[in-house]
Design an enzyme around this catalytic site. Structure first.
Site, mmCIF file in Angstrom:
data_model
loop_
_atom_site.group_PDB
_atom_site.id
_atom_site.type_symbol
_atom_site.label_atom_id
_atom_site.label_comp_id
_atom_site.label_asym_id
_atom_site.label_seq_id
_atom_site.Cartn_x
_atom_site.Cartn_y
_atom_site.Cartn_z
ATOM 1 N N MET A 215 -6.936 9.714 5.821
ATOM 2 C CA MET A 215 -5.742 10.513 6.058
ATOM 3 C C MET A 215 -5.874 11.808 5.258
ATOM 4 O O MET A 215 -6.544 11.837 4.234
ATOM 5 C CB MET A 215 -4.476 9.787 5.600
ATOM 6 C CG MET A 215 -4.232 8.438 6.238
ATOM 7 S SD MET A 215 -3.771 8.569 7.958
ATOM 8 C CE MET A 215 -2.256 9.494 7.826
ATOM 9 N N HIS B 15 -6.865 8.324 1.720
ATOM 10 C CA HIS B 15 -7.318 6.982 1.379
ATOM 11 C C HIS B 15 -8.428 7.099 0.329
ATOM 12 O O HIS B 15 -8.360 7.945 -0.549
ATOM 13 C CB HIS B 15 -7.771 6.248 2.634
ATOM 14 C CG HIS B 15 -6.622 5.901 3.540
ATOM 15 N ND1 HIS B 15 -6.788 5.299 4.756
ATOM 16 C CD2 HIS B 15 -5.287 6.087 3.414
ATOM 17 C CE1 HIS B 15 -5.618 5.119 5.334
ATOM 18 N NE2 HIS B 15 -4.694 5.586 4.542
ATOM 19 N N HIS C 292 -1.535 12.652 0.075
ATOM 20 C CA HIS C 292 -1.920 11.314 0.528
ATOM 21 C C HIS C 292 -3.251 11.355 1.264
ATOM 22 O O HIS C 292 -3.419 12.098 2.239
ATOM 23 C CB HIS C 292 -0.854 10.727 1.459
ATOM 24 C CG HIS C 292 -1.218 9.356 1.980
ATOM 25 N ND1 HIS C 292 -1.126 8.228 1.208
ATOM 26 C CD2 HIS C 292 -1.684 8.951 3.179
ATOM 27 C CE1 HIS C 292 -1.511 7.180 1.906
ATOM 28 N NE2 HIS C 292 -1.870 7.585 3.118
ATOM 29 N N HIS D 140 3.671 -0.912 4.528
ATOM 30 C CA HIS D 140 2.277 -1.203 4.865
ATOM 31 C C HIS D 140 1.708 -2.142 3.810
ATOM 32 O O HIS D 140 1.585 -1.776 2.644
ATOM 33 C CB HIS D 140 1.482 0.116 4.909
ATOM 34 C CG HIS D 140 0.012 -0.081 5.126
ATOM 35 N ND1 HIS D 140 -0.898 0.913 4.875
ATOM 36 C CD2 HIS D 140 -0.705 -1.144 5.580
ATOM 37 C CE1 HIS D 140 -2.117 0.467 5.159
ATOM 38 N NE2 HIS D 140 -2.010 -0.775 5.576
ATOM 39 N N GLN E 48 9.493 1.337 6.670
ATOM 40 C CA GLN E 48 8.172 0.852 7.072
ATOM 41 C C GLN E 48 7.391 0.515 5.819
ATOM 42 O O GLN E 48 7.262 1.340 4.912
ATOM 43 C CB GLN E 48 7.422 1.901 7.878
ATOM 44 C CG GLN E 48 6.044 1.439 8.336
ATOM 45 C CD GLN E 48 5.115 2.584 8.653
ATOM 46 O OE1 GLN E 48 4.551 3.208 7.756
ATOM 47 N NE2 GLN E 48 4.960 2.895 9.918
ATOM 48 N N HIS F 92 0.835 -1.213 0.000
ATOM 49 C CA HIS F 92 0.000 0.000 0.000
ATOM 50 C C HIS F 92 0.859 1.248 0.000
ATOM 51 O O HIS F 92 0.649 2.158 -0.790
ATOM 52 C CB HIS F 92 -0.928 0.002 1.213
ATOM 53 C CG HIS F 92 -1.706 1.277 1.354
ATOM 54 N ND1 HIS F 92 -1.399 2.250 2.286
ATOM 55 C CD2 HIS F 92 -2.772 1.749 0.663
ATOM 56 C CE1 HIS F 92 -2.246 3.260 2.165
ATOM 57 N NE2 HIS F 92 -3.089 2.991 1.202
ATOM 58 N N HIS F 93 1.827 1.324 0.900
ATOM 59 C CA HIS F 93 2.750 2.446 0.891
ATOM 60 C C HIS F 93 4.018 2.065 1.642
ATOM 61 O O HIS F 93 4.052 1.096 2.396
ATOM 62 C CB HIS F 93 2.125 3.712 1.507
ATOM 63 C CG HIS F 93 2.146 3.741 3.008
ATOM 64 N ND1 HIS F 93 1.084 3.369 3.773
ATOM 65 C CD2 HIS F 93 3.133 4.063 3.903
ATOM 66 C CE1 HIS F 93 1.390 3.475 5.062
ATOM 67 N NE2 HIS F 93 2.630 3.888 5.165
#
Length: 868
Positions: free
Chosen positions: A309, A239, A237, A167, A165, A102-103
């Protein structure tokens, strides 16, 4: 040329590590033989460090072959910078596909949260402050920085570790259990770059999108008070519900577009159409446009696929000597300004159906029960960011010397005036109550002085006072949206609603005077009150001898209660050991409770009373005395450490959505002894009242503590501090300052105009005999040798060490969150770790021999009753 470099990189990837000539990266000895074990299914190099030429090298930062087992999984991994020298990141190449990811976020820091090959990001990304270096989503193309621009890493000031990180939103692609090695490749150079890149994040933390609402705007704005930055790229960014995100610089009421894009397109860093510079005094503003159509319930900001977000990433560069690597804006300081926002910000950008890409979320996720999502909170960008928020004591505020009685409560009224609740000449001590919690000093009568003071927040003058001959032992204080005071008295076992402009008496009284009890009509030493601004519902924490939260209608009729006394070392949700302070989070319909003796904060749904989350950190120690919520931030104060404990008494600022600690603060003047209550305003001002030192402190955000004037000849900054108090080296905390501020203070001293003394001095030199002058010189030299002897040099060196340490994060006298948290084994960035509360049930004041009952921590059915 690009093809040649790509071929060179490919050859370097394939070549053996045994080369015939000396590697230009011989300084990277500890990584020279480094290899990583990847699954055979993973494509990519097994050598994370790839030499390019004599000054440049590449880092391949990849997940080590992972398989997420559930949707919305966040995995983190770290890689140490393979050199201690300063280096600069000049290029990013994503190695991922939105079919599986996703990111991705890439952070820079000095201490990752784990040393494992990878870990769940719920455990945290970094122990110290994390700076975002790169963000990727939706098959965004590579990002290359302009010539001469780089992110500074390594050396004395740069990050030592990269933390990746990833996701994994929709795990349907992993049904075959294959391994994933997504990541990012970096191009670094050791050649100094004249311009340093940084990231400015604008982020909403409290937006609510009502179900079915056609258009919902989320606005963010902050004053810019740094050296000029030059914007060259941006990234938006959201959703699923985001339609368009726009960012602007506002100068002299003129709006200049930074960038505008649909978040449903590939979320790359897009170059700005026209260069935009941002200077001191400008306002940065952003708007996200959402729709709630298609949703059956309200959507909040959060980290799961069913949340939303609102983020705008601004990539900029600054001159190296003034560079700041990471800044954030999470507020809206100028809401009225958005009435003049350009109309384009409200117009969604058309996106062709073949251009729309799924977010990588599993479709079933959107219909998941939100309860299960809350029980397993995930970390999205709003959660993992270390917000750039720091508070310091306002050293020129005279309110610290007010010295009322024991300060039990502080709050802010609708005019933002400070309201103080204190005990006058009454003291809660070991003789105040019997074993059944009945007040034993009734013969003293009520407090004969005004117990409620309204204080000017600027100069600390008393604007109004009330509460005479009403109370015996004041405790909790809150102010509702209409300006009414809600107070508790632990001796009377009652709750009062007071109109500050009415002299006839309370508007409402709950409980029975001097009668402790545990039924619907009685309290037992109630501690605090919170009033829902929307419904008027009353919540009471009750208290020292009852472990419950009680709910009443606006007219005072009992509705319900919940909670029970803690049992065992690991108390369950809904169990309390002195529910001591309340904080409402209205837009989320949550009520948070400072569970004092369990050293934690518990949050519940106000409608269903359902447990939502626990916030607990090792740095809290064993007590959390008071909490306050404002604008996505949760403020708290703990209690004095027990004998043998290491955690000091201090204030905390936390990201509410994640529970992570953003800042820790202490006063400079005096010291915390029993900080009993805390309140915060929307602009970041914090007030803390102490029940032992009878003191109220004011803290303000570091941004408000300074002012810089910009002149034509460049940036000639003059620091105008709110206080010119000299902080002696013997103080435990020095007010945070930067090298820039110190330089400016020196410049200010140098540039102060002469006051006529040199003329007198010259005249004196012409009159006084040379012999006398020589005698004076000898005398002065002798005095200096005494005044600045070895002991003074030692003090000066110690003071300098603390100042430099604070600047570099290494001084013993400075606040270093990385070192502070790293030294505590029980600390977790996740904020949901359960710590043992076993130990002494009593606190002892080592500096005061009085037997103040405020010093006792746990309520027991014995004469030595708990208090505070």
């Amino acid at each position: 040329m690009a093809g040649v470099r790509s071929l060179l990189l490919l050859l370097l990837v394939l070549q053996s590590s045994c080369v015939g000539v000396r590697s230009p990266l011989a300084v990277l000895k500890r990584f020279k033989e480094t290899t990583r074990t990847f699954s055979d299914e993973c494509l990519g190099t097994t050598r994370p460090v790839i030499p390019i030429d004599s000054s440049d090298f590449a880092l391949d930062i990849r997940m080590p072959g992972v398989t997420p087992k559930q949707s919305d999984t966040y995995f983190c991994m770290s890689m140490r910078l393979p050199t201690d020298e300063e280096a600069f990141v000049i290029d990013f190449k994503p190695r991922a596909s939105m079919d599986t990811v996703h990111h991705m976020l890439l952070f820079g820091c000095n201490m990752p949260s784990s040393t494992g090959s990878y870990w769940y990001c719920d455990e945290g990304t970094c122990i110290d402050k994390a700076n975002i270096l790169y963000a990727w989503a939706r098959n965004a193309p590579p990002t290359r920085l302009p010539e001469g621009v780089g992110f500074r890493v390594g050396g004395e000031t740069g990050s030592k570790y990269f933390v990746l990180q990833v996701h994994y939103g929709d795990i349907s692609a992993f049904r075959d259990n294959h391994k994933d090695c997504s990541g990012v490749s970096l191009h670094l150079t050791r050649l100094p770059q004249p311009l340093i890149a940084g990231m400015y994040l604008m982020m909403s933390v409290d937006t609510v999108i009502p179900a079915g609402e056609k258009v919902v705007n989320s606005d963010i704005s902050c004053h810019y008070k740094k050296y000029p930055m030059h914007v060259f790229a941006y990234r938006v960014h959201t959703h699923h519900l985001g339609k368009v995100v726009s960012g602007y610089r506002v100068r002299n009421e003129q709006w200049t577009l930074i960038g505008r894009q649909s978040p449903q397109l590939p979320q790359a860093f897009y170059p700005v159409e026209h260069p935009v510079d941002v200077s001191f005094g400008d306002i940065l503003a952003a708007r996200c446009v959402f729709t709630g159509e298609g949703r059956t319930e309200a959507t909040h900001i959060g980290g799961t696929s069913s949340d939303e977000m609102c983020n705008l990433y601004i990539m900029y560069y600054m001159e190296a000597k003034h560079a700041v690597s990471f800044m954030t804006c999470t507020q809206n300081v100028a809401p009225d300004m958005f009435r003049t926002i350009p109309p384009e910000a409200n117009i969604p950008i058309p996106v062709k159906s073949d251009m729309v890409m799924m977010h990588g979320h599993h479709k079933e996720t959107e219909s998941k029960d939100k309860t299960s999502l809350l029980q397993q909170p995930k970390r999205e960008e709003a959660d993992v960011l270390e917000q750039d928020f720091h508070v310091e004591e306002a050293l020129d505020w005279p309110g610290v010397y007010l010295l009322p009685g024991q300060v039990s409560g502080v709050a802010l009224d609708p005019k933002n005036n400070l309201v103080i609740f204190h005990r006058g000449d009454h003291i809660w001590d070991g003789n105040s109550f019997d074993s059944k919690f009945v007040y034993q000093q009734r013969g003293l009568g009520p407090i004969e002085e005004d117990t409620i003071l309204v204080i000017d927040p600027n100069n600390a003058t008393v604007l109004q006072s009330s509460g005479k001959n009403l109370f015996y032992l004041p405790h909790g204080l809150s102010v509702d949206k209409d300006g009414n005071y809600w107070v508790t008295d632990v001796a009377l076992h009652q709750v009062f609603k007071l109109d500050p402009n009415r002299k006839e008496g309370p508007l409402l009284v709950l409980g029975r005077s001097m009668q402790p009890g545990s039924d619907q009509n009685h309290f037992c030493q109630p501690t605090d009150v919170a009033v829902d601004p929307g419904t008027g519902t009353i919540f009471v924490s009750d208290g020292y001898c009852n472990s419950r939260i009680m709910q009443f209608s606006p007219s005072g009729n009992f509705i319900t209660q919940w909670g029970e006394e803690s049992s065992g070392r690991n108390p369950k949700p809904g169990q309390f050991s002195i529910p001591h302070s309340l904080a409402l989070v209205p837009h989320l319909n949550q009520l948070c409770v400072a569970d004092r003796e369990n050293g934690r904060i518990q949050c519940f749904k106000t409608d269903t009373k359902e447990f939502v989350q626990e916030i607990k950190h090792a740095s809290f120690g064993r007590n959390v005395f008071a909490i306050s919520y404002v604008s996505g931030l949760l403020f708290a104060v703990n209690g004095k450490p027990y004998f043998g404990d290491q955690e000091p008494v201090q204030g905390f600022v936390m990201n509410f959505s994640s529970g992570e600690i953003i800042d820790i603060f202490k006063p400079v003047r005096k010291h915390f002894d029993m900080p009993h209550d805390i309140t915060a305003s929307a602009d970041g001002t914090v007030y803390i009242g102490d029940a032992h030192t009878n003191t109220v402190w004011k803290f303000t955000s570091a941004e408000k503590m300074e002012h810089r004037s910009v002149k034509k000849a460049g940036i000639e900054a003059q620091e105008i501090k709110e206080s010119e108090a000299v902080v002696e080296t013997k103080m435990e905390n020095n007010p945070t300052s930067s090298e820039l501020q110190k330089t400016q203070e020196k410049q200010k001293l140098i540039k102060e105009p002469d006051s006529g003394v040199p003329v007198v001095l010259i005249t004196t030199l012409l009159v006084i005999p040379v012999v006398v002058l020589l005698a004076i010189a000898v005398f002065i030299r002798w005095k200096k040798s005494r005044a600045f002897g070895a002991d003074s040099e030692h003090k000066l060196e110690a003071s300098s060490g603390r100042v430099l340490g604070k600047l570099r994060g290494k001084g013993s006298g400075g606040l270093n969150l990385g070192n502070f948290f790293a030294s505590r084994k029980g600390y977790s960035r996740k904020g949901f770790d359960r710590l043992s509360t076993e130990g002494s049930d009593h606190e002892k004041d080592e500096e005061d021999g009085s037997e103040s009952e405020e010093e006792y921590s746990a309520p027991l059915p014995a004469p030595s009753t708990s208090s505070s």
